[in-house]
Write a protein that holds these residues in place. Sequence first.
Motif, PDB file in Angstrom:
ATOM      1  N   ASP A 481     -15.766  33.390  39.489  1.00  0.00           N
ATOM      2  CA  ASP A 481     -14.662  33.115  38.568  1.00  0.00           C
ATOM      3  C   ASP A 481     -15.143  32.327  37.352  1.00  0.00           C
ATOM      4  O   ASP A 481     -14.732  32.602  36.213  1.00  0.00           O
ATOM      5  N   ASP A 494     -12.210  46.294  34.714  1.00  0.00           N
ATOM      6  CA  ASP A 494     -10.967  46.391  35.462  1.00  0.00           C
ATOM      7  C   ASP A 494     -11.286  46.289  36.956  1.00  0.00           C
ATOM      8  O   ASP A 494     -12.066  47.078  37.500  1.00  0.00           O
ATOM      9  N   GLY A 495     -10.718  45.305  37.616  1.00  0.00           N
ATOM     10  CA  GLY A 495     -10.997  45.102  39.039  1.00  0.00           C
ATOM     11  C   GLY A 495     -12.227  44.218  39.241  1.00  0.00           C
ATOM     12  O   GLY A 495     -12.539  43.341  38.426  1.00  0.00           O
ATOM     13  N   ILE A 496     -12.950  44.462  40.307  1.00  0.00           N
ATOM     14  CA  ILE A 496     -14.132  43.656  40.640  1.00  0.00           C
ATOM     15  C   ILE A 496     -15.308  44.108  39.783  1.00  0.00           C
ATOM     16  O   ILE A 496     -15.618  45.300  39.702  1.00  0.00           O
ATOM     17  N   LEU A 704     -13.572  39.011  47.581  1.00  0.00           N
ATOM     18  CA  LEU A 704     -12.817  39.377  46.386  1.00  0.00           C
ATOM     19  C   LEU A 704     -11.790  40.462  46.690  1.00  0.00           C
ATOM     20  O   LEU A 704     -10.667  40.434  46.168  1.00  0.00           O
ATOM     21  N   GLU A 705     -12.161  41.424  47.524  1.00  0.00           N
ATOM     22  CA  GLU A 705     -11.206  42.479  47.902  1.00  0.00           C
ATOM     23  C   GLU A 705     -10.040  41.895  48.676  1.00  0.00           C
ATOM     24  O   GLU A 705      -8.888  42.301  48.488  1.00  0.00           O
ATOM     25  N   ARG A 707      -8.889  38.881  48.366  1.00  0.00           N
ATOM     26  CA  ARG A 707      -8.039  38.146  47.424  1.00  0.00           C
ATOM     27  C   ARG A 707      -7.181  39.103  46.612  1.00  0.00           C
ATOM     28  O   ARG A 707      -5.985  38.841  46.391  1.00  0.00           O
ATOM     29  N   GLU A 708      -7.775  40.216  46.170  1.00  0.00           N
ATOM     30  CA  GLU A 708      -6.995  41.192  45.404  1.00  0.00           C
ATOM     31  C   GLU A 708      -5.877  41.797  46.249  1.00  0.00           C
ATOM     32  O   GLU A 708      -4.766  42.009  45.772  1.00  0.00           O
ATOM     33  N   ALA A 711      -3.048  39.480  46.498  1.00  0.00           N
ATOM     34  CA  ALA A 711      -2.304  39.288  45.251  1.00  0.00           C
ATOM     35  C   ALA A 711      -1.350  40.435  44.962  1.00  0.00           C
ATOM     36  O   ALA A 711      -0.449  40.302  44.141  1.00  0.00           O
ATOM     37  N   ARG A 712      -1.544  41.580  45.611  1.00  0.00           N
ATOM     38  CA  ARG A 712      -0.678  42.743  45.344  1.00  0.00           C
ATOM     39  C   ARG A 712       0.702  42.590  45.979  1.00  0.00           C
ATOM     40  O   ARG A 712       0.856  42.021  47.021  1.00  0.00           O
TER      41      ARG A 712
END
Length: 712
Positions: A481, A494-496, A704-705, A707-708, A711-712
């Motif tokens: 981050d 866009d994305g990771i 990271l996946e 966390r994403e 967040a959705r």
Amino acid sequence: MARGSQRGRPQQQRRKGAANRPRRDEEGIIPILARAVREVESAVARRSAMPEVRTKFQVVALLAREERNRVKDDESLSDAKRADELKRLDGIATILAQTAARDSTLFTLLAEDAEISDSAKDLRREMLRRAGVEVEEEPEPEAVEEDLATAQRRVVPQSVLSRQLANPFLTPDFTAAAPRNVHPRRLAGWELLEPLFRSFEQADKGAPSSMELPEPSSLQTPTGRELMLHQAQVVAAAAEGHRTFLLADEPGLGKTAQALLAAHAANAYPLLVAVPNVVKTNWGREVGLWTPDKKVTVLHGDGNDVDGFADVFVVNYEILDRHLGWLGTHGFRGMVVDEAHYIKNKTSQRSQNVLEIADRIRARVARPLMMALTGTPLINDIEDFRAIWQFLGWIDEKKPLGDLMECLEETGLVPTDPGFFRAARQCVLEQGIVRRRKIDVASDIPARRVADLPVELEGEAGRSIRKAEAELARRMVERYDRALQTRTSGVVVDGIDHDLVRRVATWEREETASNNGENVFGMLRRIGQAKAGLAADYTAQLARNVGKVVFFAKHIDVMDLAEETFASRGIQYSSIRGDQTTPVRQRNIDAFVNDPEVHVAVCSLTAAGVGINLQVASNLVLAELSWTDAEQTQAIDRVHRIGQTEPVTAWRVIATQTLDTRIAELIDRKAGLAARALDGAGEEAEGAIDLQTEALVALLTAALEEREGAAR
């Protein structure tokens, strides 16, 4: 990049004193590296990765790494200045990574064991001098030669002196035709070594994996022992005059016998055999088994008990330096290097000793028999071929030699022509690469399989490991981050950002290696310790149900715990470790093989993973994961080899919900390198990968996946 660090200063402050002193951001090594990396980037973008460009790429990477460590440790720097310097270095690292993405072969120059050429050392010193850094000069060549001469005089066993006195006029043997000194014609000016290595990395599916071998006239040795067809073919080739072999048969197909009988067919005596210490005694036994008419002597320590009049001299790598002087002048007509992947790192003393002796043998004998034996010639990268090919005399530091160069010329192709890689690979194969698989030549050997045995780590040890992994993932996510927030390149992903993920993983690996922090190696060891009891329990059950079992582990404490478990269950075991003397190790091997009451062999992956025969068992337990598929395969092939009568199962104990699972997957991915390069399997598999970095990449990506997803 250099001007970017001035942003944010008041205009008046930037101008003050500008005419009287150099700008601060143009001082030191960083601006020199910034200019150099842009030059490399531009050259690679033009598809010009000539040797000088590769050298500059490697030197920039090395100096950037050194400067990063210096800046982090420099207590005189303010926090703001340190952050500014690290930011500029991150910019250089970003350009290096983007450049390497254009030409993946550049990644090999960043490996920890990558060779640093003389030209790279010279360029490094030049850059440091331009930055105002005092550089220690390299020792004069005369001093190096003098030190080498002194080392060569360290040991000359008395029996060797007696042999020299008995043969005072031992002259070089040039009775055979000397190898041709072929100068490149069509290929003059072309960089050829890299394309040769790449020709194996890009092998077509179904491409041949071995030179053409003659049909033998007999399958019997001179003493009446039976040979398998694939063994007799190599002996026939030596009898017909072929003198260099990379014998890369899969483990368990009898490479030792082939080498000894090839030497007998070529009359390559006296013969020097360089081996790992763990198999030294076994080689002495094999000489007596396959060529009983030849006298063998095994060197130990200073060689006080060596027989200077012997036909076969067996020496382990660790003591070669003590005997360099007389080994190079003893008149050897042949040299065998067993487990030749041991010399893959050309900067190691072991590799340098082997290559020096080989060169001195070739200087005295026109066509000596040179054989490199290894079932796993490729451990990490195609570049692992380099030292082996040089030992065999196929290449030198810069170019192909002799018959190999002539073959490349005769193709009529240059590296940019279609079909060059296929033709070049065939030229190398015909120099003497011999690769046969068990499935092809030894159909009577039963099948083998690797069965994963998932286990759950419970209790405090399991909780501690999972907590440490979570902390490591959190630390890398924060770093990722921060890197995104401070990015100045303007790139939006866009994305990771998987390129950034890899850079963060690399930074993490380098930092934990330098400050002794928690790293993947340490975690894997802790996982191994936590699995030890479970693996030992399963081994004990196997021993009671199926008979003899081999237990493999990497670390002594895991072996200790397993042995305590077996002792408490009343199961007799035999221990094979690296710290044992050769006689003790051999007694323990014999006990497991011959004593029906000894049910388990507790083995070190490194000490017992090569050169010993344990086919009395058909089950083995891999209590800890290796860092290479080759090491795992070598261990399995102690059991799955000629003489085995039952299907072999390797039980790989894997701790679920930990890094163990990811690393097992990475090992399986890495296995494709040898399949593609050696066996012409045509498989889509990755080339060189650093497992520690890849494990960190997998850990960060998963975090990271997650966390994403949340967040959705």
